[in-house]
Design a protein around this motif. Structure first.
Motif, PDB file in Angstrom:
ATOM      1  N   TYR A   4      88.843  39.043  14.894  1.00 27.27           N
ATOM      2  CA  TYR A   4      89.654  38.213  14.008  1.00 27.27           C
ATOM      3  C   TYR A   4      90.553  39.151  13.254  1.00 27.27           C
ATOM      4  O   TYR A   4      90.169  39.702  12.238  1.00 27.27           O
ATOM      5  CB  TYR A   4      88.714  37.456  13.062  1.00 27.27           C
ATOM      6  N   GLY A   5      91.754  39.413  13.788  1.00 25.96           N
ATOM      7  CA  GLY A   5      92.562  40.486  13.238  1.00 25.96           C
ATOM      8  C   GLY A   5      91.862  41.773  13.606  1.00 25.96           C
ATOM      9  O   GLY A   5      91.664  42.086  14.757  1.00 25.96           O
ATOM     10  N   SER A   6      91.410  42.543  12.589  1.00 28.87           N
ATOM     11  CA  SER A   6      90.660  43.761  12.820  1.00 28.87           C
ATOM     12  C   SER A   6      89.209  43.593  12.425  1.00 28.87           C
ATOM     13  O   SER A   6      88.478  44.561  12.330  1.00 28.87           O
ATOM     14  CB  SER A   6      91.276  44.906  11.998  1.00 28.87           C
ATOM     15  N   VAL A   7      88.786  42.365  12.181  1.00 26.31           N
ATOM     16  CA  VAL A   7      87.433  42.118  11.720  1.00 26.31           C
ATOM     17  C   VAL A   7      86.677  41.354  12.776  1.00 26.31           C
ATOM     18  O   VAL A   7      87.178  40.380  13.324  1.00 26.31           O
ATOM     19  CB  VAL A   7      87.444  41.316  10.401  1.00 26.31           C
ATOM     20  N   PRO A   8      85.441  41.770  13.151  1.00 27.33           N
ATOM     21  CA  PRO A   8      84.688  41.051  14.183  1.00 27.33           C
ATOM     22  C   PRO A   8      84.445  39.612  13.790  1.00 27.33           C
ATOM     23  O   PRO A   8      84.329  39.286  12.614  1.00 27.33           O
ATOM     24  CB  PRO A   8      83.365  41.847  14.256  1.00 27.33           C
ATOM     25  N   GLU A  36      94.528  37.176   8.777  1.00 25.54           N
ATOM     26  CA  GLU A  36      93.630  38.309   8.580  1.00 25.54           C
ATOM     27  C   GLU A  36      94.157  39.602   9.205  1.00 25.54           C
ATOM     28  O   GLU A  36      93.479  40.624   9.130  1.00 25.54           O
ATOM     29  CB  GLU A  36      92.258  37.985   9.174  1.00 25.54           C
ATOM     30  N   LYS A  37      95.329  39.563   9.791  1.00 25.11           N
ATOM     31  CA  LYS A  37      95.888  40.784  10.379  1.00 25.11           C
ATOM     32  C   LYS A  37      96.262  41.786   9.289  1.00 25.11           C
ATOM     33  O   LYS A  37      96.768  41.405   8.234  1.00 25.11           O
ATOM     34  CB  LYS A  37      97.136  40.452  11.215  1.00 25.11           C
ATOM     35  N   PRO A  38      96.019  43.084   9.521  1.00 27.49           N
ATOM     36  CA  PRO A  38      96.395  44.100   8.530  1.00 27.49           C
ATOM     37  C   PRO A  38      97.872  44.055   8.164  1.00 27.49           C
ATOM     38  O   PRO A  38      98.236  44.325   7.017  1.00 27.49           O
ATOM     39  CB  PRO A  38      96.038  45.425   9.236  1.00 27.49           C
ATOM     40  N   SER A  39      98.725  43.699   9.128  1.00 25.05           N
ATOM     41  CA  SER A  39     100.159  43.637   8.850  1.00 25.05           C
ATOM     42  C   SER A  39     100.476  42.579   7.800  1.00 25.05           C
ATOM     43  O   SER A  39     101.373  42.765   6.965  1.00 25.05           O
ATOM     44  CB  SER A  39     100.936  43.340  10.139  1.00 25.05           C
ATOM     45  N   LYS A 159      90.951  45.463   1.101  1.00 20.46           N
ATOM     46  CA  LYS A 159      90.774  44.686   2.336  1.00 20.46           C
ATOM     47  C   LYS A 159      91.506  45.347   3.497  1.00 20.46           C
ATOM     48  O   LYS A 159      91.034  45.330   4.632  1.00 20.46           O
ATOM     49  CB  LYS A 159      91.280  43.264   2.119  1.00 20.46           C
ATOM     50  N   VAL A 160      92.670  45.921   3.214  1.00 25.56           N
ATOM     51  CA  VAL A 160      93.414  46.608   4.275  1.00 25.56           C
ATOM     52  C   VAL A 160      92.633  47.828   4.765  1.00 25.56           C
ATOM     53  O   VAL A 160      92.519  48.078   5.965  1.00 25.56           O
ATOM     54  CB  VAL A 160      94.804  47.034   3.753  1.00 25.56           C
ATOM     55  N   ILE A 161      92.059  48.586   3.799  1.00 23.69           N
ATOM     56  CA  ILE A 161      91.273  49.759   4.172  1.00 23.69           C
ATOM     57  C   ILE A 161      90.042  49.343   4.976  1.00 23.69           C
ATOM     58  O   ILE A 161      89.692  49.968   5.984  1.00 23.69           O
ATOM     59  CB  ILE A 161      90.852  50.541   2.910  1.00 23.69           C
ATOM     60  N   GLU A 162      89.398  48.263   4.528  1.00 22.18           N
ATOM     61  CA  GLU A 162      88.218  47.765   5.250  1.00 22.18           C
ATOM     62  C   GLU A 162      88.583  47.354   6.662  1.00 22.18           C
ATOM     63  O   GLU A 162      87.864  47.650   7.623  1.00 22.18           O
ATOM     64  CB  GLU A 162      87.622  46.568   4.503  1.00 22.18           C
ATOM     65  N   ALA A 163      89.713  46.669   6.811  1.00 21.06           N
ATOM     66  CA  ALA A 163      90.151  46.241   8.143  1.00 21.06           C
ATOM     67  C   ALA A 163      90.445  47.441   9.034  1.00 21.06           C
ATOM     68  O   ALA A 163      90.135  47.429  10.230  1.00 21.06           O
ATOM     69  CB  ALA A 163      91.379  45.353   8.021  1.00 21.06           C
ATOM     70  N   ALA A 164      91.058  48.493   8.446  1.00 19.72           N
ATOM     71  CA  ALA A 164      91.367  49.699   9.221  1.00 19.72           C
ATOM     72  C   ALA A 164      90.089  50.391   9.688  1.00 19.72           C
ATOM     73  O   ALA A 164      89.986  50.841  10.834  1.00 19.72           O
ATOM     74  CB  ALA A 164      92.212  50.654   8.376  1.00 19.72           C
ATOM     75  N   VAL A 165      89.099  50.460   8.793  1.00 13.45           N
ATOM     76  CA  VAL A 165      87.823  51.074   9.150  1.00 13.45           C
ATOM     77  C   VAL A 165      87.129  50.277  10.246  1.00 13.45           C
ATOM     78  O   VAL A 165      86.607  50.831  11.216  1.00 13.45           O
ATOM     79  CB  VAL A 165      86.914  51.185   7.902  1.00 13.45           C
TER      80      VAL A 165
END
Length: 216
Positions: A4-8, A36-39, A159-165
């Motif tokens: 889901y974006g960068s999140v499972p 939910e996309k980082p962009s 949230k952006v950092i979390e998504a990147a991780v």
């Protein structure tokens, strides 16, 4: 692996939409993926900084204008202040649109206890709604100061950092799975080759035994 974006998609927020029938929740799921996309989060952060810049510009202008009562502001400065004010209001409306889309995609439970990160989502909602209401009700310096509440939306950088991780973690996991698949293929090829060698060895032994029997 679905994401889901960068999140499972194991995230409860996403399961809430994913468990809906496709006819009802399919488009909501896709909308949630986009939100939910980082962009998208980076865009919100950029708009937040732009909004804060516009508000600070108006506050600084008002301060210096009051300190110089004997001078009239130039037409350029008046136009710049007006543009900054309009941009700030447009950005606030865009934030309201984003929250409305989030409500449609995830449902009311997105802002209620029991969902992951509900406190931050509710805080985000309160900040945007408070800024919008105060922008309408208040006037002058009070309104300009109240508009700085929007800076609190910068919590989304977490949230952006979390998504990147999470994205990096998922990429590493997929790489490990790919290497495991390749290793399994090599083991199968090795086992097949070993089996063929054993068959050839048995044939050679059989030929040697036959030659020994034929020898007088």
């Amino acid at each position: 692996m679905a994401s889901y974006g960068s999140v499972p998609t194991s995230d409860p927020e996403l399961q809430q939409v994913e468990q809906q029938p496709k006819s009802e929740g399919g488009w909501r799921y896709e909308l949630g993926e986009i939100l939910e996309k980082p962009s998208v989060h980076l865009t919100v952060l950029g708009l937040t900084l732009l909004d804060a810049t516009c508000v600070l510009f108006q506050i600084i202008y008002t301060f210096f204008h009051e300190c110089q009562l004997d001078s009239e502001p130039t037409e350029f400065m008046l136009a710049a202040v007006e543009v900054a004010d309009v941009m700030s209001r447009v950005i606030t409306c865009l934030f309201l649109l984003e929250l409305t889309l989030a409500l449609i995609a995830f449902g009311p439970a997105y802002y209620l206890p029991g969902q992951k990160g509900w406190k931050l989502h509710l805080f985000d909602l309160i900040v945007v709604l408070s800024t919008f209401v105060l922008d309408i009700v208040l006037h002058g310096k009070e309104r300009e100061v109240a508009e700085l509440l929007i800076v609190l939306r910068l919590w989304r950088v977490v949230k952006v950092i979390e998504a990147a991780v999470m994205s990096t973690s998922i990429a590493n996991h997929e790489q490990v799975e790919s290497l495991q698949d390749e290793l399994a293929e090599v083991k199968q090829a090795y086992a097949k080759l070993e089996k063929e060698l054993e068959q050839e060895r048995q044939k050679n032994q059989s030929l040697k035994a036959n030659q020994a029997d034929d020898t007088p």
